[in-house]
Every structure is written in C-alpha cells, then in structure tokens.
Scaffold this active site. Structure first.
Site, PDB file in Angstrom:
ATOM      1  N   ASP A  34       8.062   0.712  -0.008  1.00  0.00           N
ATOM      2  CA  ASP A  34       6.660   0.651   0.411  1.00  0.00           C
ATOM      3  C   ASP A  34       6.278   1.690   1.448  1.00  0.00           C
ATOM      4  O   ASP A  34       5.215   1.593   2.060  1.00  0.00           O
ATOM      5  CB  ASP A  34       6.350  -0.748   0.959  1.00  0.00           C
ATOM      6  N   GLU A  35       7.102   2.710   1.623  1.00  0.00           N
ATOM      7  CA  GLU A  35       6.860   3.650   2.723  1.00  0.00           C
ATOM      8  C   GLU A  35       7.391   5.030   2.341  1.00  0.00           C
ATOM      9  O   GLU A  35       8.476   5.153   1.779  1.00  0.00           O
ATOM     10  CB  GLU A  35       7.574   3.123   3.963  1.00  0.00           C
ATOM     11  N   ASP A  62       2.169   3.809   4.344  1.00  0.00           N
ATOM     12  CA  ASP A  62       2.878   2.542   4.537  1.00  0.00           C
ATOM     13  C   ASP A  62       2.033   1.419   3.941  1.00  0.00           C
ATOM     14  O   ASP A  62       0.900   1.200   4.368  1.00  0.00           O
ATOM     15  CB  ASP A  62       3.114   2.307   6.033  1.00  0.00           C
TER      16      ASP A  62
END
EC number: 2.7.7.7
Length: 354
Positions: free
Chosen positions: A105-106, A10
């Site tokens: 983003d993860e 993350d």
C-alpha cells in the site's frame, strides 16, 4: 542538492478500506483486519473509527477489544489486497517506470523526467489520487517533495485522503521546524538521546557540527547532519523485474454486454502496443491475457499460452472471460506476460530455418 520530483503514495488504512469497499456494512463502525483474539492475533490495520478508540496496527487483538469492545475484526484476504496493489501500480506506470514499492500500500515514484502535465509532480499526484479513487473506490494520501525523506513526511501531513507539497524553496523553512523524532531512521532510543541533548527540532540539530554528531551518534550522525538540512540523495530504486505489461480502463458507465466490451478492445490494444514499444529489449512478450472486473467488483483473468497478440486473439479471450460472469463490466484490461531475458541465454534452435 539535486532537484528531483519525488512522490510518496500511501493508501489510507488499506486492508480495512478494501474490506469496507467490498462489504459496505463494515463502513461507519469500528473495524479492523487481523487475527483472532483467541489465538494471540494481531491487528494488521484498522479504520479511523477504530483509531478513535486508540486501536493501532501491531496491537494484539485482545488488547484492541479491551479498548473498543464493539470492534469487529475480520480475517485478512491477502489476495484481494495484492490485486488492488497491482491495479494501483498499473496506474503508477502510466507516469513513470521509476517505482519503489515499500509494501502493498505504499510506494515512491520518481517523476523527474515524466512528461505528464508538463512535468508537474503536483498535478501527477492529484491525478493518481483521482484515478485510484475512481478505479478502486479507496483513498490514498500523497506527498510531493525534492527527495524521499521529505516526500514520505509530506504524505502523512494531511492524512487521510490528502495531498501535501514541499517545494524546493520551502525545504529549509519546513525542515527547520520539524521535530527530530520525525526524521527517517530516528527511533525511540535515538529520539530520547536527542531530547536529553536538548535537540528537539532540526533547527536545534543544525547547531551541531558534522563532527560532533558523528562523535555522538557514530556513522548515523553524518546522516542526521544531512537530514537536518533537508538533504537525502537516496535514489528511487526499481529493482524488481516486471512479469507483465498491461493497460486498464475503468468506465464511467458500466458496459452492459459483450458487444460493448468488444467495441473497446481496439483502443486498449493500441495503448498496450505503445507501452510494449517503450520497453527495453531485455523483455520478450509472451502470453496475452484479458482482465474483466464486473460491476459488483468480482473479476476474472483469462490468458492462453501460444495465442497471438492480434485483435482476434484478444476478442476470443475477452469472450471467454465475459462468459464467466455475464454481468455489466466496470473495468477492462488487456496485457501480455513477459519473459525476462536479462541474464538468461536463449537456447539456439537445433535445426534453424533455412
């Protein structure tokens, strides 16, 4: 419970981190990425200086400015975020093809069968964090655990810029002390109901039978019973089909000129060809491309339909790409676009060669 090695990665305040990287004047002050307060804008994300004032994602920009009058709100640049995400996923693919993106983003990674670092998921996570920091100049947090549920909790345990590992032997003790509000799928309504029933932690939840939980919570009761024991058999799903394959390298010292860049091509192409050789037959290599990121983080990509995948073709592409900037280079990448043959039928040639 099957023993797997799952990493949840993350990025820390991703959009804001990219903005602060590209404009250092934004660092060290409260800033957020979002819409204008004059047009009912919403905060997409903010840095940790802004969070200290209570600013949060999904908050209206108007309310955020009330909490933090000095907050600077910048417009989002989604193409910059997508490009950064692509670079991060290029790093991921060095370790595994089992990648499940949750957002830009993860992502989850299943490294159970990875040969890197003798199969150590912890060392793989450490290396991913190091490479992202060196390549993109942003930080990521990571969690390592035997399943997705625990890996996601672990990645949040030492944010920002942290790594937390839950080994199989630690699962029972770790989960027992876990507040039920942290369980996957437990929202505010369910959390409030659990509290009214006197269930605050997973240890309390284990006192309830599977049947009692199903009666109280319906089908979700079955999942609650498993989560309270650290059980989560969900697989890491890699449903998206790849559009390209590439390799990139960020150099410790900027490459000063075209000759220095050309000297790095053979090694990059050797790595690319190794990666292509590992692909399954449902992909067909198509257009070659070259990516150049200059020392100021500006970048360009050059590709050409019909060009070969030999060294000379890539040399020509690199020369054209370098000419667009003419500045020292911090990153070089080479790759090839892919044709997806799965479910498609190759058109037969009308006049096949004799």
């Amino acid at each position: 419970m099957s023993l797997r090695k799952i990493i949840h990665v993350d990025c820390d305040c991703f959009y804001a981190a990219i903005e602060m990287r590209d404009d250092p004047r934004l660092a060290g002050r409260p800033m957020a990425v979002g819409g204008s307060p004059d047009h009912r804008g919403v905060i997409a994300t903010c840095n940790y200086e802004a969070r200290a004032y209570g600013v949060r994602s999904a908050m209206s920009s108007r309310h955020a400015l009330k909490l933090c009058p000095d907050l600077l709100i910048v417009k989002p640049r989604f193409e910059a975020y997508r490009e950064a995400s692509r670079e991060i996923h290029t790093i991921f693919r060095d370790y595994t093809e089992l990648i499940e993106p949750l957002s830009l983003d993860e992502a989850y990674l299943d490294v159970s069968d990875s040969q890197w670092y003798s199969g150590s998921a912890t060392r793989i996570a450490e290396d991913i964090r190091r490479r992202v920091a060196r390549t993109l100049h942003i930080t990521v947090s990571a969690g390592v655990a035997p399943n997705k549920f625990l890996a996601k909790i672990a990645s949040d345990w030492r944010k920002p810029n942290g790594l937390f590992v839950i080994t199989p032997n630690e699962v029972e003790t770790f989960v027992a002390a876990l507040p039920v509000a942290r369980l996957h799928g437990v929202g505010k309504v369910t959390a409030d109901k659990l509290t009214r029933l006197g269930i605050e932690t997973c240890l309390h939840l284990r006192e309830w039978s599977r049947l009692a939980l199903v009666r109280e919570f319906g089908s979700f009761g079955e999942r609650l019973w498993g989560l309270a024991r650290g059980i989560d058999e969900r697989a890491v799903h890699n449903d998206s089909r790849r559009q390209s394959v590439s390799v990139e390298n960020t150099y410790d010292t900027d490459l000063p000129d075209l000759a220095s860049c050309l000297a790095r091509l053979p090694d990059l192409l050797a790595s690319l060809n190794e990666r292509i050789a590992r692909m399954d037959s449902s992909y067909l290599p198509d257009k070659p491309f070259v990516k150049v990121k200059f020392h100021d983080f500006s970048q360009t990509t050059m590709e050409q339909a019909g060009a070969g995948r030999d060294l000379e073709s890539y040399r020509q592409l690199l020369g054209q790409a370098f000419a667009r900037g003419g500045k020292p280079v911090r990153l070089l990448g080479v790759g090839v676009r892919l044709r997806d043959l799965r479910g498609a039928h190759e058109q037969l040639e009308l006049f096949p060669p004799k």
